[in-house]
Design a protein around this motif. Structure first.
Motif, PDB file in Angstrom:
ATOM      1  N   ARG A   1      37.182  41.730  37.638  1.00  0.00           N
ATOM      2  CA  ARG A   1      38.440  42.084  37.330  1.00  0.00           C
ATOM      3  C   ARG A   1      38.990  41.804  36.011  1.00  0.00           C
ATOM      4  O   ARG A   1      39.493  42.541  35.255  1.00  0.00           O
TER       5      ARG A   1
ATOM      6  N   LEU B   1      42.718  41.184  42.835  1.00  0.00           N
ATOM      7  CA  LEU B   1      43.286  39.885  42.678  1.00  0.00           C
ATOM      8  C   LEU B   1      43.557  38.786  43.929  1.00  0.00           C
ATOM      9  O   LEU B   1      43.196  38.096  44.143  1.00  0.00           O
ATOM     10  N   MET B   2      44.190  39.808  44.973  1.00  0.00           N
ATOM     11  CA  MET B   2      44.495  39.328  46.299  1.00  0.00           C
ATOM     12  C   MET B   2      43.088  38.751  46.969  1.00  0.00           C
ATOM     13  O   MET B   2      42.809  37.852  47.572  1.00  0.00           O
TER      14      MET B   2
ATOM     15  N   SER C   1      50.025  34.622  36.403  1.00  0.00           N
ATOM     16  CA  SER C   1      49.634  35.593  37.385  1.00  0.00           C
ATOM     17  C   SER C   1      49.780  37.098  36.712  1.00  0.00           C
ATOM     18  O   SER C   1      50.536  37.281  35.943  1.00  0.00           O
ATOM     19  N   SER C   2      48.628  37.847  37.126  1.00  0.00           N
ATOM     20  CA  SER C   2      48.602  39.256  36.555  1.00  0.00           C
ATOM     21  C   SER C   2      48.686  40.251  37.485  1.00  0.00           C
ATOM     22  O   SER C   2      47.944  41.209  37.461  1.00  0.00           O
ATOM     23  N   GLU C   3      49.443  39.598  38.580  1.00  0.00           N
ATOM     24  CA  GLU C   3      49.401  40.607  39.849  1.00  0.00           C
ATOM     25  C   GLU C   3      49.828  42.042  39.626  1.00  0.00           C
ATOM     26  O   GLU C   3      49.638  42.889  40.130  1.00  0.00           O
ATOM     27  N   LEU C   4      50.953  41.971  38.549  1.00  0.00           N
ATOM     28  CA  LEU C   4      51.755  43.244  38.197  1.00  0.00           C
ATOM     29  C   LEU C   4      50.650  44.298  37.551  1.00  0.00           C
ATOM     30  O   LEU C   4      50.904  45.513  37.408  1.00  0.00           O
TER      31      LEU C   4
ATOM     32  N   SER D   1      41.076  36.067  44.910  1.00  0.00           N
ATOM     33  CA  SER D   1      41.801  35.007  45.043  1.00  0.00           C
ATOM     34  C   SER D   1      41.770  34.201  46.397  1.00  0.00           C
ATOM     35  O   SER D   1      41.433  32.858  46.363  1.00  0.00           O
TER      36      SER D   1
ATOM     37  N   GLU E   1      47.361  44.291  38.158  1.00  0.00           N
ATOM     38  CA  GLU E   1      46.257  44.774  39.224  1.00  0.00           C
ATOM     39  C   GLU E   1      46.460  43.696  40.592  1.00  0.00           C
ATOM     40  O   GLU E   1      46.424  42.771  40.525  1.00  0.00           O
ATOM     41  N   LYS E   2      46.532  44.221  41.510  1.00  0.00           N
ATOM     42  CA  LYS E   2      46.899  43.371  42.604  1.00  0.00           C
ATOM     43  C   LYS E   2      45.616  43.457  43.664  1.00  0.00           C
ATOM     44  O   LYS E   2      45.659  42.282  44.438  1.00  0.00           O
ATOM     45  N   LYS E   3      45.048  44.515  43.909  1.00  0.00           N
ATOM     46  CA  LYS E   3      44.240  44.661  45.182  1.00  0.00           C
ATOM     47  C   LYS E   3      43.020  43.490  44.899  1.00  0.00           C
ATOM     48  O   LYS E   3      42.601  42.755  45.745  1.00  0.00           O
TER      49      LYS E   3
END
Length: 234
Positions: free
Chosen positions: A113, A49-50, A40-43, A53, A45-47
């Motif tokens: 992204r 990705l969420m 996961s590359s959530e750290l 996904s 970029e999160k918005k």
């Protein structure tokens, strides 16, 4: 020559792709099970990705089970239930179209992204990039085949009379490649690209979809208590 290529594409190639999927998955899970992760590359970029996904995973799950229903439920069964082909076709187009566009929207966001966010791109492997592009191609081909090729250019085409029959025949090792020669070209390209995804599935991050945290289901529950709770109860 057409018969030779037909035999290679619709008899030999599917078993090569499926063999790569099954045996590659077994080897990957057996030897490298501890290294399987979605990375996961959530750290970073999160918005996006969420949003991407959620859209992709919900859409692709419905697309997958729609394909399973379309392949394994023969036309004779729906005829037995009294479901007209037109009703079945419209329902499949509506539900499949919604799920397909949801998966496409999610994959577009995820691909944008991955390719435009410098930090995400730099931490992506080559296989990560291939996976994104491959899914974009397969989803676009699937939507084009169902909504354009199968309704505008070949409205008389019924995939349950040839494509689905051929797909079922693969499971008892008697595929009739002549059936696929009757299928419009966009459908055939979609099937080939889909089989390619199955072929390289075990060697990418996609394999994490087959791993479930069973230990969380069977492990003993962990009890958490607030600090000082015992003292207050006295």
């Amino acid at each position: 020559m057409d018969n030779v290529w037909g035999y290679i594409l619709w008899v030999i190639f599917p078993y090569v792709a499926l063999g790569s999927f099954f045996f590659g998955t077994i080897i990957r899970l057996s030897l490298y099970g501890g290294n399987i992760t979605a990375k996961s590359s959530e750290l970073l970029e999160k918005k996006q990705l969420m949003i991407g996904s959620i859209l992709f995973h919900i859409g692709i799950i419905f697309v997958f089970f729609g394909h399973v229903v379309g392949i394994f439920i023969p036309k004779s069964f729906t005829d037995f239930l009294g479901i007209p082909n037109e009703v079945y076709h419209m329902g499949a187009l509506f539900m499949g179209g919604m799920a397909g566009f949801m998966a496409l929207a999610g994959m577009i966001i995820l691909s944008y992204r991955r390719f435009t966010n410098k930090r995400v791109f730099m931490t992506s492997s080559f296989s990560d990039l291939v996976v994104n592009v491959s899914f974009l191609i397969v989803i676009v081909l699937g939507l084009s085949a169902s909504l354009i090729e199968g309704t505008v250019f070949h409205p008389e085409f019924n995939y349950r009379l040839n494509l689905s029959v051929w797909a079922r025949q693969l499971f008892y090792f008697r595929p009739n490649y002549h059936l696929m020669l009757q299928v419009p070209i966009v459908f055939r390209i979609h099937v080939i690209c889909g089989l390619l995804i199955f072929a390289f599935f075990p060697y990418t991050r996609l394999v994490h979809a087959l791993t479930l945290p069973w230990q969380y289901i069977f492990r003993r529950p962990i009890v958490y208590r607030k600090k000082g709770l015992r003292g207050r109860s006295k």
